[in-house]
Design an enzyme around this catalytic site. Sequence first.
Site, PDB file in Angstrom:
ATOM      1  N   ASP A   1       0.853  -1.192   0.000  1.00 17.76           N
ATOM      2  CA  ASP A   1       0.000   0.000   0.000  1.00 17.76           C
ATOM      3  C   ASP A   1       0.893   1.248   0.000  1.00 17.76           C
ATOM      4  O   ASP A   1       1.655   1.457   0.943  1.00 17.76           O
ATOM      5  CB  ASP A   1      -0.865  -0.048   1.279  1.00 17.76           C
ATOM      6  CG  ASP A   1      -1.790   1.133   1.409  1.00 17.76           C
ATOM      7  OD1 ASP A   1      -2.711   1.060   2.253  1.00 17.76           O
ATOM      8  OD2 ASP A   1      -1.605   2.142   0.686  1.00 17.76           O
ATOM      9  N   ILE A   2       0.796   2.037  -1.021  1.00 16.08           N
ATOM     10  CA  ILE A   2       1.685   3.210  -1.132  1.00 16.08           C
ATOM     11  C   ILE A   2       1.460   4.180   0.032  1.00 16.08           C
ATOM     12  O   ILE A   2       2.391   4.909   0.408  1.00 16.08           O
ATOM     13  CB  ILE A   2       1.489   3.910  -2.492  1.00 16.08           C
ATOM     14  CG1 ILE A   2       2.705   4.827  -2.790  1.00 16.08           C
ATOM     15  CG2 ILE A   2       0.175   4.679  -2.580  1.00 16.08           C
ATOM     16  CD1 ILE A   2       2.768   5.325  -4.211  1.00 16.08           C
TER      17      ILE A   2
ATOM     18  N   VAL B   1      -5.752   4.881  -5.572  1.00 14.99           N
ATOM     19  CA  VAL B   1      -4.647   5.514  -4.838  1.00 14.99           C
ATOM     20  C   VAL B   1      -5.096   6.861  -4.266  1.00 14.99           C
ATOM     21  O   VAL B   1      -4.824   7.197  -3.113  1.00 14.99           O
ATOM     22  CB  VAL B   1      -3.444   5.733  -5.787  1.00 14.99           C
ATOM     23  CG1 VAL B   1      -2.362   6.575  -5.134  1.00 14.99           C
ATOM     24  CG2 VAL B   1      -2.860   4.401  -6.226  1.00 14.99           C
ATOM     25  N   ASP B   2      -5.809   7.613  -5.088  1.00 17.64           N
ATOM     26  CA  ASP B   2      -6.284   8.958  -4.711  1.00 17.64           C
ATOM     27  C   ASP B   2      -7.106   8.883  -3.428  1.00 17.64           C
ATOM     28  O   ASP B   2      -6.860   9.584  -2.446  1.00 17.64           O
ATOM     29  CB  ASP B   2      -7.143   9.496  -5.865  1.00 17.64           C
ATOM     30  CG  ASP B   2      -7.255  11.011  -5.877  1.00 17.64           C
ATOM     31  OD1 ASP B   2      -7.944  11.533  -6.762  1.00 17.64           O
ATOM     32  OD2 ASP B   2      -6.653  11.662  -5.003  1.00 17.64           O
TER      33      ASP B   2
ATOM     34  N   THR C   1      -3.156   2.648 -14.391  1.00 19.43           N
ATOM     35  CA  THR C   1      -3.441   1.206 -14.604  1.00 19.43           C
ATOM     36  C   THR C   1      -4.677   0.718 -13.867  1.00 19.43           C
ATOM     37  O   THR C   1      -4.999  -0.470 -13.903  1.00 19.43           O
ATOM     38  CB  THR C   1      -2.242   0.351 -14.151  1.00 19.43           C
ATOM     39  OG1 THR C   1      -2.047   0.549 -12.744  1.00 19.43           O
ATOM     40  CG2 THR C   1      -0.976   0.716 -14.911  1.00 19.43           C
TER      41      THR C   1
ATOM     42  N   VAL D   1      -8.454   2.689 -12.637  1.00 19.85           N
ATOM     43  CA  VAL D   1      -9.662   3.280 -13.248  1.00 19.85           C
ATOM     44  C   VAL D   1      -9.392   3.729 -14.683  1.00 19.85           C
ATOM     45  O   VAL D   1     -10.241   3.640 -15.561  1.00 19.85           O
ATOM     46  CB  VAL D   1     -10.142   4.485 -12.386  1.00 19.85           C
ATOM     47  CG1 VAL D   1     -11.182   5.337 -13.092  1.00 19.85           C
ATOM     48  CG2 VAL D   1     -10.663   3.987 -11.052  1.00 19.85           C
ATOM     49  N   TYR D   2      -8.152   4.168 -14.933  1.00 22.15           N
ATOM     50  CA  TYR D   2      -7.835   4.684 -16.288  1.00 22.15           C
ATOM     51  C   TYR D   2      -7.435   3.591 -17.263  1.00 22.15           C
ATOM     52  O   TYR D   2      -7.058   3.871 -18.402  1.00 22.15           O
ATOM     53  CB  TYR D   2      -6.781   5.796 -16.187  1.00 22.15           C
ATOM     54  CG  TYR D   2      -7.311   7.112 -15.621  1.00 22.15           C
ATOM     55  CD1 TYR D   2      -8.660   7.262 -15.283  1.00 22.15           C
ATOM     56  CD2 TYR D   2      -6.477   8.199 -15.421  1.00 22.15           C
ATOM     57  CE1 TYR D   2      -9.143   8.460 -14.781  1.00 22.15           C
ATOM     58  CE2 TYR D   2      -6.951   9.409 -14.909  1.00 22.15           C
ATOM     59  CZ  TYR D   2      -8.297   9.522 -14.602  1.00 22.15           C
ATOM     60  OH  TYR D   2      -8.784  10.711 -14.088  1.00 22.15           O
TER      61      TYR D   2
HETATM   62  N1  APR Z   1      -1.240   1.532  -3.002  1.00 21.35           N
HETATM   63  C1  APR Z   1      -0.602   1.234  -4.172  1.00 21.35           C
HETATM   64  N2  APR Z   1      -1.246   1.032  -5.326  1.00 21.35           N
HETATM   65  C2  APR Z   1      -2.598   1.124  -5.320  1.00 21.35           C
HETATM   66  C3  APR Z   1      -3.341   1.444  -4.155  1.00 21.35           C
HETATM   67  C4  APR Z   1      -2.599   1.652  -2.962  1.00 21.35           C
HETATM   68  N3  APR Z   1      -3.202   1.950  -1.794  1.00 21.35           N
HETATM   69  N4  APR Z   1      -4.669   1.484  -4.486  1.00 21.35           N
HETATM   70  C5  APR Z   1      -4.751   1.183  -5.792  1.00 21.35           C
HETATM   71  N5  APR Z   1      -3.526   0.955  -6.301  1.00 21.35           N
HETATM   72  C6  APR Z   1      -3.143   0.598  -7.674  1.00 21.35           C
HETATM   73  C7  APR Z   1      -4.222   0.040  -8.555  1.00 21.35           C
HETATM   74  O1  APR Z   1      -4.311  -1.364  -8.361  1.00 21.35           O
HETATM   75  C8  APR Z   1      -3.680   0.386  -9.931  1.00 21.35           C
HETATM   76  O2  APR Z   1      -2.771  -0.601 -10.364  1.00 21.35           O
HETATM   77  O3  APR Z   1      -2.766   1.823  -8.298  1.00 21.35           O
HETATM   78  C9  APR Z   1      -2.915   1.697  -9.714  1.00 21.35           C
HETATM   79  C10 APR Z   1      -3.611   2.953 -10.236  1.00 21.35           C
HETATM   80  O4  APR Z   1      -5.013   2.805 -10.058  1.00 21.35           O
HETATM   81  P1  APR Z   1      -5.966   4.087  -9.726  1.00 21.35           P
HETATM   82  O5  APR Z   1      -5.747   4.498  -8.339  1.00 21.35           O
HETATM   83  O6  APR Z   1      -7.346   3.697 -10.173  1.00 21.35           O
HETATM   84  O7  APR Z   1      -5.404   5.267 -10.650  1.00 21.35           O
HETATM   85  P2  APR Z   1      -5.607   5.556 -12.206  1.00 21.35           P
HETATM   86  O8  APR Z   1      -5.795   4.305 -12.995  1.00 21.35           O
HETATM   87  O9  APR Z   1      -4.478   6.470 -12.560  1.00 21.35           O
HETATM   88  O10 APR Z   1      -6.999   6.352 -12.269  1.00 21.35           O
HETATM   89  C11 APR Z   1      -7.067   7.635 -11.691  1.00 21.35           C
HETATM   90  O11 APR Z   1      -8.960   6.988 -10.416  1.00 21.35           O
HETATM   91  O12 APR Z   1      -9.046   7.008  -8.162  1.00 21.35           O
HETATM   92  C12 APR Z   1      -9.385   7.711  -9.272  1.00 21.35           C
HETATM   93  O13 APR Z   1      -9.354  10.006  -8.573  1.00 21.35           O
HETATM   94  C13 APR Z   1      -8.675   9.037  -9.342  1.00 21.35           C
HETATM   95  O14 APR Z   1      -9.998   9.757 -11.182  1.00 21.35           O
HETATM   96  C14 APR Z   1      -8.725   9.291 -10.816  1.00 21.35           C
HETATM   97  C15 APR Z   1      -8.509   7.914 -11.405  1.00 21.35           C
END
Ligand code: APR
Length: 174
Positions: free
Chosen positions: A10-11, A33-34, A123, A125-126
Amino acid sequence: MTTLRLVLGDITRQRADAIVNAANSSLLGGGGVDGAIHRRGGPAILEACRALRASSYGRGLATGHAVATPAGRLDALWVIHTVGPVWQGPDSDPAPLVSCYRESLRVADELGARTVAFPAISTGVYRWPMADAAAIAVESVRLTPTEVEEVRFVVFDEGAYGAYSGVLGEVTGG
Ligand code: APR
């Protein structure tokens, strides 16, 4: 010389000078992550993001750009928010994703950050395919001149770990 490391976890539990957030252009939070960063980091991060929206980022943060805020309760000094591109299919332009890594390192250098933790931007939601995103992430960091001493790729599942370790193995010749 920047050391590249790979961590499965978990980052938001990482200790680093800067933790990179896979944000969206609103800078006002989301899922993945956000959501995790805002949950664990607490309201100070959102307050700082709101202040950015009320000042120099009135229209939000553009894809491929990066901006820092304090890290609230995270074990970090800063969160570097960056907005990855949404995957549009096989001919998606990688340039904005490359830019997320380059711009985040540029902001890290401005801050004097020496350790930076990156998630696998775009990787989730996007929907960017993991193997391709991992190659872009590692290659972008490897080719960007920076004062950052350690870049940690923090991935959330075994599939991502396998993708990154494959690329890092190639890079480090390991
Ligand atoms: N720690 C590390 N990696 C994580 C964590 C965490 N706590 N939570 C999720 N991930 C991984 C996911 O499994 C994925 O591989 O981070 C990667 C990026 O996933 P997202 O968080 O969905 O980010 P992204 O694909 O860039 O989409 C961004 O999603 O959360 C919303 O507000 C954000 O609209 C934005 C979009």
